[in-house]
Design an enzyme around this catalytic site. Structure first.
Site, PDB file in Angstrom:
ATOM      1  N   VAL A 106     -10.915   2.910  -3.440  1.00 41.61           N
ATOM      2  CA  VAL A 106     -10.507   2.460  -4.779  1.00 41.61           C
ATOM      3  C   VAL A 106     -11.487   1.366  -5.208  1.00 41.61           C
ATOM      4  O   VAL A 106     -11.612   0.341  -4.533  1.00 41.61           O
ATOM      5  CB  VAL A 106      -9.064   1.920  -4.797  1.00 41.61           C
TER       6      VAL A 106
ATOM      7  N   HIS B 164     -10.070  -5.280  -3.342  1.00 38.89           N
ATOM      8  CA  HIS B 164      -8.747  -5.487  -2.750  1.00 38.89           C
ATOM      9  C   HIS B 164      -8.878  -5.942  -1.310  1.00 38.89           C
ATOM     10  O   HIS B 164      -9.774  -5.525  -0.588  1.00 38.89           O
ATOM     11  CB  HIS B 164      -7.888  -4.209  -2.830  1.00 38.89           C
TER      12      HIS B 164
ATOM     13  N   ASP C 258       0.856  -1.197   0.000  1.00 35.56           N
ATOM     14  CA  ASP C 258       0.000   0.000   0.000  1.00 35.56           C
ATOM     15  C   ASP C 258       0.887   1.239   0.000  1.00 35.56           C
ATOM     16  O   ASP C 258       1.886   1.317   0.720  1.00 35.56           O
ATOM     17  CB  ASP C 258      -0.915  -0.010   1.235  1.00 35.56           C
TER      18      ASP C 258
HETATM   19  P1  AMP Z   1      -9.703   1.320   0.469  1.00 35.56           P
HETATM   20  O1  AMP Z   1      -9.836   2.579   1.248  1.00 35.56           O
HETATM   21  O2  AMP Z   1     -10.068   0.073   1.216  1.00 35.56           O
HETATM   22  O3  AMP Z   1     -10.408   1.418  -0.864  1.00 35.56           O
HETATM   23  O4  AMP Z   1      -8.164   1.147   0.189  1.00 35.56           O
HETATM   24  C1  AMP Z   1      -7.506   1.691  -0.900  1.00 35.56           C
HETATM   25  C2  AMP Z   1      -6.045   1.639  -0.585  1.00 35.56           C
HETATM   26  O5  AMP Z   1      -5.309   1.797  -1.780  1.00 35.56           O
HETATM   27  C3  AMP Z   1      -5.585   2.727   0.370  1.00 35.56           C
HETATM   28  O6  AMP Z   1      -5.014   2.121   1.518  1.00 35.56           O
HETATM   29  C4  AMP Z   1      -4.541   3.489  -0.454  1.00 35.56           C
HETATM   30  O7  AMP Z   1      -3.444   3.924   0.320  1.00 35.56           O
HETATM   31  C5  AMP Z   1      -4.135   2.472  -1.481  1.00 35.56           C
HETATM   32  N1  AMP Z   1      -3.613   3.004  -2.728  1.00 35.56           N
HETATM   33  C6  AMP Z   1      -4.158   3.978  -3.487  1.00 35.56           C
HETATM   34  N2  AMP Z   1      -3.404   4.180  -4.584  1.00 35.56           N
HETATM   35  C7  AMP Z   1      -2.377   3.291  -4.533  1.00 35.56           C
HETATM   36  C8  AMP Z   1      -1.255   3.003  -5.367  1.00 35.56           C
HETATM   37  N3  AMP Z   1      -1.037   3.663  -6.505  1.00 35.56           N
HETATM   38  N4  AMP Z   1      -0.399   2.021  -4.980  1.00 35.56           N
HETATM   39  C9  AMP Z   1      -0.612   1.343  -3.826  1.00 35.56           C
HETATM   40  N5  AMP Z   1      -1.649   1.568  -3.011  1.00 35.56           N
HETATM   41  C10 AMP Z   1      -2.507   2.535  -3.338  1.00 35.56           C
END
Ligand code: AMP
Ligand code: ZN
Length: 114
Positions: free
Chosen positions: A96, A100, A30
Protein backbone atom coordinates in the site's frame (compact mmCIF):
# COMPACT_ATOMS: atom_id res chain seq x y z
CA UNK A 1 -5.39 10.56 -2.92
CA UNK A 2 -8.67 9.17 -4.28
CA UNK A 3 -7.28 5.78 -5.31
CA UNK A 4 -5.45 5.18 -2.00
CA UNK A 5 -7.08 2.67 0.34
CA UNK A 6 -5.67 4.34 3.49
CA UNK A 7 -6.82 7.81 2.35
CA UNK A 8 -10.25 6.26 1.74
CA UNK A 9 -10.24 4.71 5.22
CA UNK A 10 -9.20 8.01 6.86
CA UNK A 11 -11.90 9.94 5.01
CA UNK A 12 -14.56 7.40 6.02
CA UNK A 13 -15.17 6.33 2.44
CA UNK A 14 -14.42 2.73 3.43
CA UNK A 15 -14.80 1.13 6.83
CA UNK A 16 -11.90 0.59 9.18
CA UNK A 17 -11.32 -0.34 12.80
CA UNK A 18 -9.83 3.01 13.81
CA UNK A 19 -8.31 2.98 17.30
CA UNK A 20 -6.86 6.49 17.42
CA UNK A 21 -6.79 9.61 15.30
CA UNK A 22 -5.86 13.25 15.56
CA UNK A 23 -5.08 15.97 13.03
CA UNK A 24 -1.75 14.40 12.00
CA UNK A 25 -1.87 10.61 12.45
CA UNK A 26 -4.27 7.69 12.76
CA UNK A 27 -4.03 4.09 13.97
CA UNK A 28 -6.27 1.23 12.86
CA UNK A 29 -6.26 -2.57 12.88
CA UNK A 30 -4.75 -4.35 9.89
CA UNK A 31 -7.46 -6.10 7.89
CA UNK A 32 -5.24 -9.18 7.46
CA UNK A 33 -3.47 -9.50 10.83
CA UNK A 34 -0.12 -11.32 10.91
CA UNK A 35 -0.05 -11.50 14.72
CA UNK A 36 -2.60 -11.37 17.58
CA UNK A 37 -2.04 -7.61 17.62
CA UNK A 38 -1.45 -5.96 14.24
CA UNK A 39 -2.02 -2.21 14.04
CA UNK A 40 -1.06 0.26 11.33
CA UNK A 41 -0.09 3.84 12.19
CA UNK A 42 -0.28 6.31 9.30
CA UNK A 43 0.02 10.02 8.63
CA UNK A 44 -3.27 11.61 7.57
CA UNK A 45 -1.43 13.27 4.71
CA UNK A 46 -0.70 10.97 1.77
CA UNK A 47 3.04 10.30 1.80
CA UNK A 48 3.87 7.39 -0.56
CA UNK A 49 6.67 5.75 1.43
CA UNK A 50 9.58 6.19 3.83
CA UNK A 51 11.75 6.75 0.75
CA UNK A 52 9.91 10.04 0.18
CA UNK A 53 10.32 11.67 3.58
CA UNK A 54 12.74 14.48 4.35
CA UNK A 55 13.42 17.22 6.86
CA UNK A 56 9.88 18.66 6.62
CA UNK A 57 8.61 15.33 7.95
CA UNK A 58 11.01 15.15 10.90
CA UNK A 59 8.43 15.85 13.61
CA UNK A 60 5.74 13.82 11.85
CA UNK A 61 8.04 10.78 11.81
CA UNK A 62 8.59 11.22 15.54
CA UNK A 63 4.86 11.40 16.07
CA UNK A 64 4.31 8.20 14.07
CA UNK A 65 6.80 6.29 16.24
CA UNK A 66 5.46 7.75 19.47
CA UNK A 67 1.95 6.76 18.40
CA UNK A 68 3.19 3.26 17.56
CA UNK A 69 4.66 2.95 21.07
CA UNK A 70 1.48 4.31 22.62
CA UNK A 71 -0.68 1.83 20.69
CA UNK A 72 1.61 -1.04 21.74
CA UNK A 73 1.23 -0.03 25.40
CA UNK A 74 -2.53 0.34 24.98
CA UNK A 75 -2.64 -3.25 23.67
CA UNK A 76 -0.62 -4.43 26.69
CA UNK A 77 2.53 -5.30 24.74
CA UNK A 78 5.03 -3.28 26.80
CA UNK A 79 6.23 -6.21 28.92
CA UNK A 80 6.52 -9.01 26.37
CA UNK A 81 7.61 -6.66 23.56
CA UNK A 82 6.51 -6.03 20.04
CA UNK A 83 7.87 -5.25 16.58
CA UNK A 84 7.63 -2.07 14.53
CA UNK A 85 8.09 -2.40 10.76
CA UNK A 86 8.02 0.03 7.83
CA UNK A 87 8.03 -1.91 4.57
CA UNK A 88 9.40 0.34 1.84
CA UNK A 89 9.27 -0.18 -1.92
CA UNK A 90 9.20 -3.43 -3.87
CA UNK A 91 12.12 -5.12 -2.11
CA UNK A 92 10.73 -3.97 1.23
CA UNK A 93 7.44 -5.70 0.49
CA UNK A 94 5.33 -2.55 0.50
CA UNK A 95 1.88 -3.18 -0.99
CA UNK A 96 0.00 0.00 0.00
CA UNK A 97 1.66 3.20 -1.21
CA UNK A 98 0.70 5.35 1.79
CA UNK A 99 3.38 5.43 4.48
CA UNK A 100 2.46 3.14 7.38
CA UNK A 101 4.11 1.77 10.49
CA UNK A 102 3.20 -1.81 11.41
CA UNK A 103 2.91 -2.60 15.13
CA UNK A 104 2.97 -6.36 15.65
CA UNK A 105 2.78 -8.27 18.90
CA UNK A 106 1.22 -10.99 20.98
CA UNK A 107 3.58 -13.70 19.72
CA UNK A 108 7.31 -14.20 19.31
CA UNK A 109 8.73 -12.82 16.08
CA UNK A 110 11.38 -14.51 13.96
CA UNK A 111 14.60 -12.94 12.77
CA UNK A 112 15.68 -12.37 10.07
CA UNK A 113 12.35 -11.43 8.46
CA UNK A 114 11.37 -13.24 5.27
P1 AMP B 1 2.56 -3.34 3.43
O1 AMP B 1 2.64 -4.69 2.80
O2 AMP B 1 3.67 -3.02 4.39
O3 AMP B 1 2.36 -2.26 2.40
O4 AMP B 1 1.28 -3.37 4.35
C1 AMP B 1 0.00 -3.06 3.91
C2 AMP B 1 -0.94 -3.59 4.94
O5 AMP B 1 -2.20 -2.97 4.77
C3 AMP B 1 -1.17 -5.09 4.85
O6 AMP B 1 -0.79 -5.68 6.08
C4 AMP B 1 -2.67 -5.20 4.60
O7 AMP B 1 -3.26 -6.29 5.27
C5 AMP B 1 -3.18 -3.88 5.12
N1 AMP B 1 -4.43 -3.42 4.55
C6 AMP B 1 -4.75 -3.35 3.24
N2 AMP B 1 -5.99 -2.84 3.09
C7 AMP B 1 -6.45 -2.54 4.34
C8 AMP B 1 -7.66 -2.00 4.85
N3 AMP B 1 -8.66 -1.62 4.06
N4 AMP B 1 -7.78 -1.85 6.20
C9 AMP B 1 -6.77 -2.23 7.02
N5 AMP B 1 -5.61 -2.74 6.59
C10 AMP B 1 -5.45 -2.92 5.28
ZN1 ZN C 1 -3.12 7.74 0.92
Amino acid sequence: VASCVFCQLLSGEIEGDILYQDDEVAAFRDINPQAPVHILVVPRRHIPSLAEVGSPEESLMGKLLLTAARMARQEGLEDDGFRVVINTGDDGGQTVDHLHVHVLGGRGMGWPPG
